[in-house]
Each structure stands twice: as structure tokens, then as C-alpha cells.
Design a protein around this motif. Structure first.
Motif, PDB file in Angstrom:
ATOM      1  N   UNK A   8       0.827  -1.205   0.000  1.00 55.83           N
ATOM      2  CA  UNK A   8       0.000   0.000   0.000  1.00 55.83           C
ATOM      3  C   UNK A   8       0.862   1.256   0.000  1.00 55.83           C
ATOM      4  N   UNK A   9       1.995   1.218   0.707  1.00 57.03           N
ATOM      5  CA  UNK A   9       2.896   2.374   0.723  1.00 57.03           C
ATOM      6  C   UNK A   9       3.458   2.642  -0.670  1.00 57.03           C
ATOM      7  N   UNK A  10       3.790   1.573  -1.402  1.00 54.40           N
ATOM      8  CA  UNK A  10       4.291   1.731  -2.774  1.00 54.40           C
ATOM      9  C   UNK A  10       3.215   2.325  -3.675  1.00 54.40           C
ATOM     10  N   UNK A  11       2.002   1.781  -3.607  1.00 48.01           N
ATOM     11  CA  UNK A  11       0.911   2.281  -4.448  1.00 48.01           C
ATOM     12  C   UNK A  11       0.555   3.714  -4.091  1.00 48.01           C
ATOM     13  N   UNK A  12       0.617   4.046  -2.810  1.00 45.88           N
ATOM     14  CA  UNK A  12       0.351   5.414  -2.380  1.00 45.88           C
ATOM     15  C   UNK A  12       1.432   6.358  -2.896  1.00 45.88           C
ATOM     16  N   UNK A  13       2.685   5.939  -2.805  1.00 44.98           N
ATOM     17  CA  UNK A  13       3.777   6.775  -3.302  1.00 44.98           C
ATOM     18  C   UNK A  13       3.767   6.957  -4.800  1.00 44.98           C
ATOM     19  N   UNK A  14       3.215   5.975  -5.533  1.00 44.65           N
ATOM     20  CA  UNK A  14       3.175   6.077  -6.996  1.00 44.65           C
ATOM     21  C   UNK A  14       2.322   7.246  -7.464  1.00 44.65           C
ATOM     22  N   UNK A  15       1.366   7.682  -6.651  1.00 45.13           N
ATOM     23  CA  UNK A  15       0.521   8.791  -7.053  1.00 45.13           C
ATOM     24  C   UNK A  15       1.107  10.153  -6.793  1.00 45.13           C
ATOM     25  N   UNK A  16       2.309  10.200  -6.203  1.00 45.91           N
ATOM     26  CA  UNK A  16       2.876  11.489  -5.798  1.00 45.91           C
ATOM     27  C   UNK A  16       3.305  12.338  -6.990  1.00 45.91           C
ATOM     28  N   UNK A  17       4.047  11.742  -7.928  1.00 50.72           N
ATOM     29  CA  UNK A  17       4.561  12.514  -9.063  1.00 50.72           C
ATOM     30  C   UNK A  17       4.265  11.845 -10.396  1.00 50.72           C
ATOM     31  N   UNK A  18       3.291  10.944 -10.436  1.00 59.18           N
ATOM     32  CA  UNK A  18       3.045  10.187 -11.667  1.00 59.18           C
ATOM     33  C   UNK A  18       2.534  11.098 -12.786  1.00 59.18           C
ATOM     34  N   UNK A  19       1.779  12.134 -12.457  1.00 55.82           N
ATOM     35  CA  UNK A  19       1.196  12.988 -13.498  1.00 55.82           C
ATOM     36  C   UNK A  19       2.249  13.803 -14.233  1.00 55.82           C
ATOM     37  N   UNK A  20       3.102  14.504 -13.484  1.00 49.50           N
ATOM     38  CA  UNK A  20       4.130  15.333 -14.117  1.00 49.50           C
ATOM     39  C   UNK A  20       5.180  14.461 -14.803  1.00 49.50           C
ATOM     40  N   UNK A  21       5.578  13.368 -14.157  1.00 47.17           N
ATOM     41  CA  UNK A  21       6.535  12.468 -14.807  1.00 47.17           C
ATOM     42  C   UNK A  21       5.958  11.903 -16.098  1.00 47.17           C
ATOM     43  N   UNK A  22       4.663  11.636 -16.109  1.00 46.51           N
ATOM     44  CA  UNK A  22       4.036  11.166 -17.337  1.00 46.51           C
ATOM     45  C   UNK A  22       4.062  12.206 -18.438  1.00 46.51           C
ATOM     46  N   UNK A  23       3.879  13.468 -18.082  1.00 40.05           N
ATOM     47  CA  UNK A  23       3.942  14.523 -19.088  1.00 40.05           C
ATOM     48  C   UNK A  23       5.320  14.630 -19.720  1.00 40.05           C
ATOM     49  N   UNK A  24       6.369  14.476 -18.917  1.00 38.69           N
ATOM     50  CA  UNK A  24       7.724  14.595 -19.454  1.00 38.69           C
ATOM     51  C   UNK A  24       7.989  13.528 -20.510  1.00 38.69           C
ATOM     52  N   UNK A  25       7.616  12.280 -20.237  1.00 37.68           N
ATOM     53  CA  UNK A  25       7.927  11.209 -21.185  1.00 37.68           C
ATOM     54  C   UNK A  25       6.996  11.224 -22.385  1.00 37.68           C
ATOM     55  N   UNK A  26       5.882  11.948 -22.282  1.00 33.09           N
ATOM     56  CA  UNK A  26       4.932  12.017 -23.401  1.00 33.09           C
ATOM     57  C   UNK A  26       5.221  13.189 -24.328  1.00 33.09           C
ATOM     58  N   UNK A  27       6.247  13.972 -24.015  1.00 35.50           N
ATOM     59  CA  UNK A  27       6.544  15.162 -24.813  1.00 35.50           C
ATOM     60  C   UNK A  27       6.734  14.890 -26.306  1.00 35.50           C
ATOM     61  N   UNK A  28       7.488  13.850 -26.714  1.00 34.20           N
ATOM     62  CA  UNK A  28       7.672  13.644 -28.163  1.00 34.20           C
ATOM     63  C   UNK A  28       6.373  13.439 -28.920  1.00 34.20           C
ATOM     64  N   UNK A  29       5.325  12.966 -28.258  1.00 35.40           N
ATOM     65  CA  UNK A  29       4.044  12.798 -28.931  1.00 35.40           C
ATOM     66  C   UNK A  29       3.208  14.069 -28.892  1.00 35.40           C
ATOM     67  N   UNK A  30       3.424  14.911 -27.885  1.00 38.33           N
ATOM     68  CA  UNK A  30       2.629  16.119 -27.731  1.00 38.33           C
ATOM     69  C   UNK A  30       3.122  17.268 -28.599  1.00 38.33           C
ATOM     70  N   UNK A  31       4.443  17.459 -28.627  1.00 37.38           N
ATOM     71  CA  UNK A  31       4.982  18.682 -29.237  1.00 37.38           C
ATOM     72  C   UNK A  31       4.703  18.809 -30.735  1.00 37.38           C
ATOM     73  N   UNK A  32       4.630  17.726 -31.533  1.00 34.73           N
ATOM     74  CA  UNK A  32       4.314  17.944 -32.958  1.00 34.73           C
ATOM     75  C   UNK A  32       2.887  18.415 -33.196  1.00 34.73           C
ATOM     76  N   UNK A  33       2.012  18.319 -32.182  1.00 35.92           N
ATOM     77  CA  UNK A  33       0.595  18.618 -32.392  1.00 35.92           C
ATOM     78  C   UNK A  33       0.125  19.860 -31.652  1.00 35.92           C
ATOM     79  N   UNK A  34       1.040  20.597 -31.027  1.00 33.78           N
ATOM     80  CA  UNK A  34       0.652  21.809 -30.307  1.00 33.78           C
ATOM     81  C   UNK A  34       1.481  22.981 -30.821  1.00 33.78           C
TER      82      UNK A  34
END
Length: 334
Positions: A8-34
Motif C-alpha cells: 500500500x505504501x508503494x501504491x500510495x507513493x506512486x501517485x505522488x509525481x506520476x502525473x508530471x513524470x508522465x507529461x515529461x515522457x509524453x513530450x515527443x508525442x505532444x509537441x508535434x501537435x501543439x
């Protein structure tokens, strides 16, 4: 120690920075369309720093209105906000608005600010909650915090974002002399699944974090892991013995001249040194390196960019996992 509490501690910690970290790795797909293009990493860095108003608000509330702000309620609010913002990103991240005569991704930037506020505020709310448990679970929480960067990176690799093929776009510039110009153009290949699906995945991770937090509050197996049973369901017990209060008061008085945190006592100079090192490391990790990583990896191609982002995400949980078995507590004495 309880294996369920560790999970539970691991799953709880996974929600701490998952959103911003996800945005960083998704940049190559986002930048050609914005319209912002590869200026988006710099915008993200600015938005993340502006989002520190969340931790500042929590800190000021604890300073000037102690006891008025419930950590548990704040955690519920920020997890719910992160879930809603991730879902809205899946629908509106490509929408643009004309600002000062130029198209801008206002929805993407505004929702990113809210996600950054959620993640930044988690640093000053998730940790105090986890400190109610035994110290071993705090290390497990840090593993989950590291996985919050690793898991989106692995999903992005499966997604295949930013895969580029170069095509020959030669053209004849002079019909009389048959002179031609040779030029290569980059063509982004379609990903295995869309950015919308990726953002819905991030919202699902926030829901998992919420479920883990609820269980950490109310599951009986977790309640048995609270030292001295001074906490119940995530809330400090209202009554405590006079002997315990006297012991805490004596402990406070004994540390008035020297700052004590961790497992030892430190002088003021050592505390300042530790916080300066922490500030420098966080500046590099959260601001400087992410904002320039896309440019530094550009000469080597997108595969190197994805590998570097993934390996950077792997290093955090790996270091925390090693620290579970090889704790190092050392401070250079001046």
C-alpha cells in the motif's frame, strides 16, 4: 512488518509525481501537435515552480493556524484534483485558444499547472502521513515515488512515442540545368495508442493511489503498524498519558541548542549544509535537467531520449530499494 502495508505504501507513493513524470515522457508525442512545439519543456518547468504555491499554502497554514488544516482531508482533495485534471487532459490537451493573435494550448497549460500543484503539495502532505508508520515503510514509500516516474516511462516506451523516420524530399530547383536540392524531412510515426489513452492511464494511477490511501487509513493490518498506537485511522489519538507528554517535553528541551532530525543530532551549520545540498539536487532533478533533456538528446535521436528518460526513472526506485537493506547515515563533522 506487514507485506500489505509495504504494498500500500508503494501504491500510495506512486501517485505522488506520476502525473508530471508522465507529461515529461509524453513530450515527443505532444509537441508535434501543439503550437508551443519544443518550447513546452521550458513552459512545464516554469509551471512546476509556480505550482509551489500549494506547499507554501500548507506550510503557512501549519505555521499560523496550527491544527486547522487536516492532512488527511488535504490528501483526499489533491488526489481527487489530480484525477480530474488527468481525465480532462485526455479530452482537451489539443484544444487551442487565440491569445494575442497566436494559438496557445491554454487547456494543456492550465491543467498542467493543477497537476503540478497536486504533485508539489504531495511532498508536504504524503510524507507527514507516512511518518505515522514505522521508518521502514517510509523507505517503501520512496520506492513508490520513484516508480511514479518509472511506470509512465515504460508505458511510453510501449506506446512508441516520438518514433521518427527520415524521408527524401529532393526537388528540382532549376528545370533548365536539372539542378536538384537534397533534403531529408522527419516524419513522426503513429504511436501504438494515443495520448488520450495515456492520460486516462495517469488518471487510473491516481485512483489506485486514492484506494491505497483509504486502506492505509482504515485497514486493521495497517493500524497495527503504527508505533505505540498513537494514531488511529490516520488521525492522532486525542488522549495520551502524562508520562508520554512529559517525555516529549524533555526531549524537546534537550534539543533546543542542537537541531535533531534523522537518527542523530546536528549543528545548525550541518543542517544548513544538508538543506543546501537538497536544494541543489532538487533544482537539477526537477528543473534544469528535464527542461534541457530534449535538446541535449536531440543529436542522438529519439531512442536515446527515451532510454535516458527511462534510465533516469529507474535510478530513483533502485536507489531507494538498495537503501532498504543498506541504510547509510553519515554526516561529515566540521
Amino acid at each position: 512488518m506487514s507485506l500489505l502495508t509495504h504494498l500500500l505504501a508503494v501504491l500510495f507513493g506512486m501517485g505522488s509525481w506520476v502525473s508530471i513524470n508522465g507529461l515529461w515522457v509524453e513530450l515527443p508525442l505532444l509537441v508535434p501537435q501543439i503550437p508551443e512545439g519544443w518550447f513546452l519543456p521550458s513552459y512545464l518547468s516554469v509551471l512546476i515552480q509556480m505550482a509551489n504555491v500549494g506547499p507554501l499554502f500548507v506550510t503557512l497554514m501549519h505555521r499560523f493556524y496550527p491544527g486547522k488544516l487536516s492532512e488527511t482531508m488535504v490528501i483526499y482533495v489533491i488526489i481527487a484534483l489530480g484525477t480530474v485534471a488527468s481525465v480532462l487532459l485526455g479530452f482537451f490537451w489539443k484544444e487551442t485558444v487565440v491569445v494575442a493573435g497566436l494559438h496557445r494550448s491554454v487547456a494543456l497549460l492550465v491543467l498542467t499547472f493543477f497537476l503540478a500543484a497536486v504533485d508539489c503539495t504531495s511532498s508536504v502532505t504524503f510524507l507527514p502521513f507516512m511518518m505515522q508508520l514505522k521508518p521502514e515503510y517510509l523507505t517503501t514509500y520512496y520506492i513508490g515515488e520513484g516508480v511514479s516516474g518509472l511506470l509512465p516511462a515504460l508505458v511510453a516506451l510501449v506506446q512508441g512515442v516520438g518514433v521518427v523516420h527520415c524521408i527524401n524530399s529532393s526537388s528540382i530547383s532549376n528545370l533548365t540545368s536539372n539542378a536538384s536540392s537534397f533534403e531529408l524531412q522527419a516524419r513522426y510515426q503513429p504511436a501504438n495508442f494515443s495520448a488520450e489513452v495515456f492520460f486516462f492511464f495517469l488518471s487510473a494511477m491516481m485512483i489506485v493511489c486514492l484506494a491505497a490511501f483509504i486502506l492505509l487509513n482504515y485497514h486493521p493490518a495497517v493500524a497495527r503498524e503504527i508505533p505505540n498506537r498513537r494514531y488511529k485511522n490516520g488521525v492522532k489519538a486525542k488522549s495520551s498519558s502524562c508520562a508520554e507528554q512529559r517525555m516529549m517535553l524533555d526531549l524537546y528541551r534537550s534539543h533546543t541548542r542542537r537541531s535533531g532530525f534523522g537518527s542523530g543530532s546536528y549543528s545548525v551549520a550541518q543542517v544548513v549544509y544538508i538543506f543546501v545540498v537538497l536544494a541543489w539536487a532538487n533544482a537539477l532533478t526537477n528543473v534544469v535537467l528535464p527542461s534541457v533533456q530534449s535538446y541535449s538528446c536531440l543529436p542522438y535521436g529519439n531512442n536515446i531520449y527515451h532510454l535516458s528518460a527511462t534510465m533516469a526513472a529507474v535510478s530513483n526506485p533502485l536507489a531507494c530499494f538498495i537503501a532498504m537493506f543498506l541504510p547509510i547515515r553519515y554526516s561529515a563533522r566540521s
